[in-house]
Design a protein around this motif. Structure first.
Motif, PDB file in Angstrom:
ATOM      1  N   ASN A   1       0.802  -1.232   0.000  1.00 55.67           N
ATOM      2  CA  ASN A   1       0.000   0.000   0.000  1.00 55.67           C
ATOM      3  C   ASN A   1       0.834   1.282   0.000  1.00 55.67           C
ATOM      4  O   ASN A   1       0.351   2.324  -0.446  1.00 55.67           O
ATOM      5  CB  ASN A   1      -0.938  -0.001   1.206  1.00 55.67           C
ATOM      6  CG  ASN A   1      -1.945  -1.135   1.156  1.00 55.67           C
ATOM      7  OD1 ASN A   1      -2.394  -1.527   0.077  1.00 55.67           O
ATOM      8  ND2 ASN A   1      -2.290  -1.684   2.313  1.00 55.67           N
ATOM      9  N   TYR A   2       2.059   1.173   0.524  1.00 59.47           N
ATOM     10  CA  TYR A   2       2.849   2.396   0.697  1.00 59.47           C
ATOM     11  C   TYR A   2       4.190   2.355  -0.046  1.00 59.47           C
ATOM     12  O   TYR A   2       5.144   3.008   0.344  1.00 59.47           O
ATOM     13  CB  TYR A   2       3.114   2.640   2.193  1.00 59.47           C
ATOM     14  CG  TYR A   2       1.852   2.862   2.992  1.00 59.47           C
ATOM     15  CD1 TYR A   2       1.208   4.086   2.996  1.00 59.47           C
ATOM     16  CD2 TYR A   2       1.309   1.817   3.735  1.00 59.47           C
ATOM     17  CE1 TYR A   2       0.047   4.284   3.725  1.00 59.47           C
ATOM     18  CE2 TYR A   2       0.143   1.997   4.470  1.00 59.47           C
ATOM     19  CZ  TYR A   2      -0.487   3.237   4.464  1.00 59.47           C
ATOM     20  OH  TYR A   2      -1.632   3.427   5.186  1.00 59.47           O
ATOM     21  N   TRP A   3       4.226   1.564  -1.132  1.00 60.74           N
ATOM     22  CA  TRP A   3       5.493   1.470  -1.879  1.00 60.74           C
ATOM     23  C   TRP A   3       5.906   2.813  -2.469  1.00 60.74           C
ATOM     24  O   TRP A   3       7.100   3.099  -2.608  1.00 60.74           O
ATOM     25  CB  TRP A   3       5.372   0.424  -2.993  1.00 60.74           C
ATOM     26  CG  TRP A   3       4.387   0.798  -4.072  1.00 60.74           C
ATOM     27  CD1 TRP A   3       3.071   0.487  -4.112  1.00 60.74           C
ATOM     28  CD2 TRP A   3       4.663   1.574  -5.238  1.00 60.74           C
ATOM     29  NE1 TRP A   3       2.485   1.011  -5.242  1.00 60.74           N
ATOM     30  CE2 TRP A   3       3.438   1.689  -5.956  1.00 60.74           C
ATOM     31  CE3 TRP A   3       5.804   2.180  -5.755  1.00 60.74           C
ATOM     32  CZ2 TRP A   3       3.338   2.383  -7.144  1.00 60.74           C
ATOM     33  CZ3 TRP A   3       5.713   2.872  -6.947  1.00 60.74           C
ATOM     34  CH2 TRP A   3       4.501   2.978  -7.632  1.00 60.74           C
ATOM     35  N   ALA A   4       4.934   3.654  -2.805  1.00 57.55           N
ATOM     36  CA  ALA A   4       5.253   4.971  -3.381  1.00 57.55           C
ATOM     37  C   ALA A   4       5.971   5.865  -2.386  1.00 57.55           C
ATOM     38  O   ALA A   4       6.696   6.788  -2.761  1.00 57.55           O
ATOM     39  CB  ALA A   4       3.971   5.644  -3.867  1.00 57.55           C
ATOM     40  N   ILE A   5       5.758   5.598  -1.071  1.00 52.42           N
ATOM     41  CA  ILE A   5       6.471   6.354  -0.031  1.00 52.42           C
ATOM     42  C   ILE A   5       7.788   5.676   0.298  1.00 52.42           C
ATOM     43  O   ILE A   5       8.805   6.337   0.527  1.00 52.42           O
ATOM     44  CB  ILE A   5       5.596   6.468   1.237  1.00 52.42           C
ATOM     45  CG1 ILE A   5       4.304   7.217   0.924  1.00 52.42           C
ATOM     46  CG2 ILE A   5       6.352   7.153   2.367  1.00 52.42           C
ATOM     47  CD1 ILE A   5       3.333   7.268   2.084  1.00 52.42           C
ATOM     48  N   LEU A   6       7.776   4.347   0.317  1.00 56.72           N
ATOM     49  CA  LEU A   6       8.967   3.582   0.705  1.00 56.72           C
ATOM     50  C   LEU A   6      10.128   3.796  -0.258  1.00 56.72           C
ATOM     51  O   LEU A   6      11.283   3.920   0.169  1.00 56.72           O
ATOM     52  CB  LEU A   6       8.640   2.092   0.779  1.00 56.72           C
ATOM     53  CG  LEU A   6       7.821   1.637   1.992  1.00 56.72           C
ATOM     54  CD1 LEU A   6       7.448   0.167   1.854  1.00 56.72           C
ATOM     55  CD2 LEU A   6       8.602   1.865   3.273  1.00 56.72           C
ATOM     56  N   LEU A   7       9.820   3.837  -1.564  1.00 57.31           N
ATOM     57  CA  LEU A   7      10.903   3.953  -2.554  1.00 57.31           C
ATOM     58  C   LEU A   7      11.666   5.266  -2.416  1.00 57.31           C
ATOM     59  O   LEU A   7      12.899   5.257  -2.307  1.00 57.31           O
ATOM     60  CB  LEU A   7      10.322   3.791  -3.959  1.00 57.31           C
ATOM     61  CG  LEU A   7      11.345   3.710  -5.099  1.00 57.31           C
ATOM     62  CD1 LEU A   7      12.285   2.540  -4.878  1.00 57.31           C
ATOM     63  CD2 LEU A   7      10.638   3.576  -6.447  1.00 57.31           C
TER      64      LEU A   7
ATOM     65  N   LEU B   1      11.780   7.125   0.207  1.00 52.68           N
ATOM     66  CA  LEU B   1      12.399   7.100   1.536  1.00 52.68           C
ATOM     67  C   LEU B   1      13.682   6.286   1.524  1.00 52.68           C
ATOM     68  O   LEU B   1      14.676   6.666   2.151  1.00 52.68           O
ATOM     69  CB  LEU B   1      11.401   6.505   2.541  1.00 52.68           C
ATOM     70  CG  LEU B   1      11.822   6.554   4.015  1.00 52.68           C
ATOM     71  CD1 LEU B   1      11.982   7.987   4.478  1.00 52.68           C
ATOM     72  CD2 LEU B   1      10.795   5.824   4.878  1.00 52.68           C
ATOM     73  N   LEU B   2      13.669   5.164   0.792  1.00 47.28           N
ATOM     74  CA  LEU B   2      14.865   4.332   0.672  1.00 47.28           C
ATOM     75  C   LEU B   2      15.978   5.087  -0.038  1.00 47.28           C
ATOM     76  O   LEU B   2      17.138   5.075   0.401  1.00 47.28           O
ATOM     77  CB  LEU B   2      14.523   3.050  -0.086  1.00 47.28           C
ATOM     78  CG  LEU B   2      15.687   2.085  -0.350  1.00 47.28           C
ATOM     79  CD1 LEU B   2      16.262   1.584   0.961  1.00 47.28           C
ATOM     80  CD2 LEU B   2      15.219   0.925  -1.231  1.00 47.28           C
ATOM     81  N   ILE B   3      15.633   5.762  -1.140  1.00 50.84           N
ATOM     82  CA  ILE B   3      16.631   6.536  -1.893  1.00 50.84           C
ATOM     83  C   ILE B   3      17.198   7.654  -1.029  1.00 50.84           C
ATOM     84  O   ILE B   3      18.423   7.887  -1.001  1.00 50.84           O
ATOM     85  CB  ILE B   3      15.998   7.109  -3.180  1.00 50.84           C
ATOM     86  CG1 ILE B   3      15.594   5.971  -4.123  1.00 50.84           C
ATOM     87  CG2 ILE B   3      16.962   8.068  -3.874  1.00 50.84           C
ATOM     88  CD1 ILE B   3      14.807   6.428  -5.337  1.00 50.84           C
ATOM     89  N   LEU B   4      16.324   8.341  -0.284  1.00 52.49           N
ATOM     90  CA  LEU B   4      16.766   9.426   0.592  1.00 52.49           C
ATOM     91  C   LEU B   4      17.664   8.907   1.712  1.00 52.49           C
ATOM     92  O   LEU B   4      18.654   9.546   2.074  1.00 52.49           O
ATOM     93  CB  LEU B   4      15.546  10.139   1.180  1.00 52.49           C
ATOM     94  CG  LEU B   4      15.820  11.409   2.004  1.00 52.49           C
ATOM     95  CD1 LEU B   4      16.461  12.479   1.128  1.00 52.49           C
ATOM     96  CD2 LEU B   4      14.536  11.931   2.626  1.00 52.49           C
ATOM     97  N   SER B   5      17.333   7.730   2.244  1.00 55.59           N
ATOM     98  CA  SER B   5      18.141   7.131   3.315  1.00 55.59           C
ATOM     99  C   SER B   5      19.536   6.776   2.816  1.00 55.59           C
ATOM    100  O   SER B   5      20.534   7.019   3.496  1.00 55.59           O
ATOM    101  CB  SER B   5      17.443   5.884   3.863  1.00 55.59           C
ATOM    102  OG  SER B   5      16.186   6.202   4.405  1.00 55.59           O
ATOM    103  N   VAL B   6      19.607   6.196   1.624  1.00 52.01           N
ATOM    104  CA  VAL B   6      20.905   5.838   1.038  1.00 52.01           C
ATOM    105  C   VAL B   6      21.737   7.091   0.795  1.00 52.01           C
ATOM    106  O   VAL B   6      22.937   7.134   1.095  1.00 52.01           O
ATOM    107  CB  VAL B   6      20.707   5.056  -0.276  1.00 52.01           C
ATOM    108  CG1 VAL B   6      22.045   4.871  -0.996  1.00 52.01           C
ATOM    109  CG2 VAL B   6      20.060   3.708   0.004  1.00 52.01           C
ATOM    110  N   TRP B   7      21.100   8.139   0.262  1.00 49.00           N
ATOM    111  CA  TRP B   7      21.801   9.400   0.009  1.00 49.00           C
ATOM    112  C   TRP B   7      22.324  10.010   1.316  1.00 49.00           C
ATOM    113  O   TRP B   7      23.468  10.446   1.400  1.00 49.00           O
ATOM    114  CB  TRP B   7      20.862  10.384  -0.680  1.00 49.00           C
ATOM    115  CG  TRP B   7      21.458  11.752  -0.880  1.00 49.00           C
ATOM    116  CD1 TRP B   7      22.321  12.146  -1.854  1.00 49.00           C
ATOM    117  CD2 TRP B   7      21.244  12.905  -0.042  1.00 49.00           C
ATOM    118  NE1 TRP B   7      22.656  13.472  -1.698  1.00 49.00           N
ATOM    119  CE2 TRP B   7      22.014  13.961  -0.589  1.00 49.00           C
ATOM    120  CE3 TRP B   7      20.486  13.132   1.103  1.00 49.00           C
ATOM    121  CZ2 TRP B   7      22.041  15.225  -0.019  1.00 49.00           C
ATOM    122  CZ3 TRP B   7      20.515  14.403   1.678  1.00 49.00           C
ATOM    123  CH2 TRP B   7      21.282  15.428   1.114  1.00 49.00           C
TER     124      TRP B   7
END
Length: 309
Positions: free
Chosen positions: A169-175, A177-183
């Protein structure tokens, strides 16, 4: 101007060219003539253009080392300083052969490590991909069956279904967020404050810490031994070695060792006090210093660690 991005110059290209130049210079052929002959033999267009420009600078009166200094993306600080030492001592062919050996050994070690890591890395990627597919596509279908039967599910199963629903349901937020976390993580570990903490954690990590430490120590011993054997002054050699370690904790140790040596201390004592170098390494360095055989002792340590790696 040479376009360094037209064709990449890898370690093997550089090692081959260096060994060919060593053979030509060792045969008594003048440097400019040797460079001319070398340019005709090289197949890599980028390296061919760079060496042609280097030959022109040498022909105009510049030293070989100064001419190489204009191309730091191809010729490292280590390479340039060893060439300078070879020119000063009149043993350029010997130094070039050492450079070729050093470059080839580093390339071979890197290739072996990369080749060994391909299979586990592929397995990790596949495992992550399969797990993601299970959470996104398989578990939601199974959960509908449980819901239709109104079964009482154990807590682990409920957690699993909850994670699956969240990912679906929240993959659009997770993706993002994941990119931002890696950065953010990459920015932190490359910062002045975060780098030493991350490098210290890496050296003490249970799986790869010992391997990374062995690679760094091998690189330290091999580089320092090669530089000293080529006639590079000790303090200058330490400055060059720092650039090849790529670990802030070990670089700080080398800075401490350099300052101690500058004040008249030995190399082994501050290395031992740091606690970052294994006792066998500091012991071998101590023996090498006392016996006047530091360079071969360092190379023996590097060979031993290469085998272990």
């Amino acid at each position: 101007e040479i376009n360094l991005f037209a064709e990449k110059v890898n370690s093997q290209d550089l090692a081959t060219a260096t060994r060919q130049l060593a053979t030509l210079v060792g045969s008594g052929i003048p440097l400019v003539s040797s460079l001319s002959a070398l340019v005709e033999q090289i197949e890599n267009n980028t390296l061919k253009g760079i060496l042609a420009a280097v030959k022109q600078r040498v022909n105009e009166g510049a030293s070989f080392a100064d001419a190489l200094k204009e191309y730091p993306k191809v010729f490292s600080n280590l390479y340039m300083n060893m060439v300078r030492a070879g020119e000063t001592s009149g043993a350029l062919d010997v130094v070039l052969n050492r450079l070729a050996d050093f470059t080839e050994s580093q390339a071979q070690l890197k290739s072996k490590i990369a080749g060994t890591m391909v299979y586990p890395a592929l397995m990790i990627v596949m495992a992550v991909g399969v797990t993601a597919m299970l959470f996104v596509f398989v578990i939601p279908k199974i959960s509908k069956i449980f819901e239709s039967q109104r079964m009482a599910l154990p807590l682990p199963t409920q957690v699993l279904i909850g994670v699956s629903n969240f990912m679906t349901n929240y993959w659009a937020i997770l993706l993002p967020l994941l990119i931002l976390s890696v950065w953010g993580f990459r920015r932190y570990i490359n910062s002045k404050k975060g780098r030493p903490k991350w490098d210290r954690f890496v050296l003490r990590s249970p799986l790869f810490g010992s391997l990374i430490r062995m690679i760094a120590i091998s690189r330290f011993c091999k580089t320092l031994g090669t530089l000293l054997a080529s006639g590079v002054p000790l303090l200058t050699a330490f400055d060059i070695v720092k650039n090849v370690l790529q670990n802030a904790v070990l670089v700080e140790v080398i800075n401490t060792v350099r300052d101690a040596v500058k004040e008249g201390d030995s190399i082994a004592a501050p290395l031992k006090r740091s606690g970052e170098f294994p006792p066998i390494v500091t012991h071998m360095v101590d023996i090498g210093e006392k016996s006047g055989q530091l360079e071969p002792m360092l190379m023996n340590v590097a060979k031993s660690y290469d085998v272990q790696i």
